[in-house]
Design a protein around this motif. Structure first.
Motif, PDB file in Angstrom:
ATOM      1  N   CYS A 188      15.314-117.530 -35.348  1.00 38.15           N
ATOM      2  CA  CYS A 188      14.255-117.548 -34.341  1.00 38.15           C
ATOM      3  C   CYS A 188      14.580-116.556 -33.225  1.00 38.15           C
ATOM      4  CB  CYS A 188      14.107-118.949 -33.756  1.00 38.15           C
ATOM      5  SG  CYS A 188      12.753-119.107 -32.580  1.00 38.15           S
ATOM      6  N   ILE A 189      13.645-115.658 -32.943  1.00 39.03           N
ATOM      7  CA  ILE A 189      13.786-114.723 -31.821  1.00 39.03           C
ATOM      8  C   ILE A 189      13.138-115.343 -30.595  1.00 39.03           C
ATOM      9  CG2 ILE A 189      13.099-112.464 -30.933  1.00 39.03           C
ATOM     10  CD1 ILE A 189      13.176-111.435 -33.806  1.00 39.03           C
ATOM     11  N   CYS A 190      13.893-115.417 -29.518  1.00 28.84           N
ATOM     12  CA  CYS A 190      13.400-116.011 -28.274  1.00 28.84           C
ATOM     13  C   CYS A 190      13.314-114.917 -27.214  1.00 28.84           C
ATOM     14  CB  CYS A 190      14.330-117.127 -27.811  1.00 28.84           C
ATOM     15  SG  CYS A 190      13.799-117.932 -26.285  1.00 28.84           S
ATOM     16  N   THR A 191      12.101-114.556 -26.840  1.00 31.29           N
ATOM     17  CA  THR A 191      11.929-113.476 -25.876  1.00 31.29           C
ATOM     18  C   THR A 191      11.666-114.002 -24.469  1.00 31.29           C
ATOM     19  OG1 THR A 191       9.538-113.336 -26.225  1.00 31.29           O
ATOM     20  CG2 THR A 191      10.939-111.988 -27.653  1.00 31.29           C
ATOM     21  N   GLY A 192      12.135-113.244 -23.497  1.00 29.20           N
ATOM     22  CA  GLY A 192      11.711-113.465 -22.126  1.00 29.20           C
ATOM     23  C   GLY A 192      10.398-112.731 -21.910  1.00 29.20           C
ATOM     24  N   ALA A 193      10.020-112.561 -20.669  1.00 32.76           N
ATOM     25  CA  ALA A 193       8.778-111.853 -20.351  1.00 32.76           C
ATOM     26  C   ALA A 193       8.985-110.352 -20.556  1.00 32.76           C
ATOM     27  CB  ALA A 193       8.359-112.133 -18.915  1.00 32.76           C
ATOM     28  N   ILE A 194       8.315-109.794 -21.559  1.00 28.18           N
ATOM     29  CA  ILE A 194       8.379-108.347 -21.795  1.00 28.18           C
ATOM     30  C   ILE A 194       7.217-107.715 -21.030  1.00 28.18           C
ATOM     31  CG2 ILE A 194       8.351-106.532 -23.534  1.00 28.18           C
ATOM     32  CD1 ILE A 194       9.436-108.554 -25.532  1.00 28.18           C
ATOM     33  N   MET A 195       7.552-107.020 -19.963  1.00 25.84           N
ATOM     34  CA  MET A 195       6.556-106.597 -18.986  1.00 25.84           C
ATOM     35  C   MET A 195       5.477-105.679 -19.546  1.00 25.84           C
ATOM     36  SD  MET A 195       7.365-108.255 -16.345  1.00 25.84           S
ATOM     37  CE  MET A 195       8.738-109.220 -15.743  1.00 25.84           C
TER      38      MET A 195
END
Length: 267
Positions: A188-195
């Protein structure tokens, strides 16, 4: 380096920014890529872009919440290639689909369940159908899921999407355990906020107006928790997915891989 050479990859919800970046990286590393979404025109444009750069890509209209469509499509992929090596589902949800950001005491049960059905439900459907075909063809492939850092954050008025994000992570570990004997790895890839994504930039503009501050102030508040000065890009997210789907990426099986350059407020 083409570490996915001759691999067959499927990207669901490829009309989104993150899934589009993942599809591009898969193709650049040598994979034959199928890009799908409910918006056929959007994935046709993506497939054409990938093909112009010398890679093979095919666009197909698939609703990633319709198990029959998913099954029919993956059966077609197997018929054409004899195997299925990689599956990524980049499905997301807009605040509008949750009725905005109502407090938990105000949100309806339907608003709470909307992210669970769309995000977690879609990941469940695409993953289990893909696993079935990987088992039948002994593909020993990689299934990549996507979640958000909300799963381990403490933000108000987001009970539904926070619960759904955490559920996807738990489901990843269960599926990896069930399917590991067949050589299938699940990550599972967990991303933060990619602006640079349309979803985050749109939210920033809306929230800034709501709180009466500038978009720059809102971004600064978010970045105050960065461990490094850099934040992740779409390109880096796509490259991370390509690495995880490669033979070297097997070391991360069953893991939740944070793609955020490190955040002080994420567990």
């Amino acid at each position: 380096m083409q570490n996915l050479k001759d691999k067959v990859a499927v990207v669901f919800a490829a009309s989104g920014d993150i899934a589009g970046a993942v599809a591009r990286s898969f193709s650049q590393h040598g994979a034959k890529v199928y890009v799908t979404a409910r918006n056929l025109d959007a994935v046709k444009a993506l497939a054409q872009e990938i093909s112009v750069n010398g890679s093979h890509a095919e666009a197909v209209k698939v609703d990633a919440l319709n198990e029959t469509e998913i099954d029919d499509f993956l059966n077609k992929v197997i018929s054409e290639n004899g195997k299925l090596d990689i599956v990524f589902n980049g499905i997301g949800i807009d605040y509008s689909e949750m009725g905005g950001r109502p407090p938990t005491t105000v949100a309806t049960f339907e608003q709470f369940m909307a992210p669970m059905e769309k995000i977690c439900g879609s990941q469940f459907l695409t993953s289990r159908v893909a696993a079935k075909y990987m088992m039948q063809t002994q593909s020993e492939g990689t299934i990549l899921l996507l979640t958000a850092a909300l799963s381990r954050s403490k933000l108000p008025n987001l009970a539904g999407i926070t619960a759904a994000s955490a559920a996807v992570e738990g489901m990843t570990r269960v599926m990896a355990t069930e399917w590991g004997a067949d050589g299938i790895k699940v990550i599972c890839i967990c991303t933060g906020a990619i602006m640079e994504t349309k979803r985050i930039s749109g939210w920033i503009d809306t929230a800034a107006k709501q709180y009466g501050i500038s978009p720059e102030q809102l971004v600064a508040q978010y970045k105050a928790f960065d461990i490094l000065k850099s934040t992740p890009t779409l390109k880096q997210t796509g490259e991370t997915a390509a690495f995880l789907a490669s033979e070297t990426g097997v070391v991360f099986n069953s893991h939740i891989v944070d793609v955020d350059c490190g955040k002080l407020n994420i567990l």
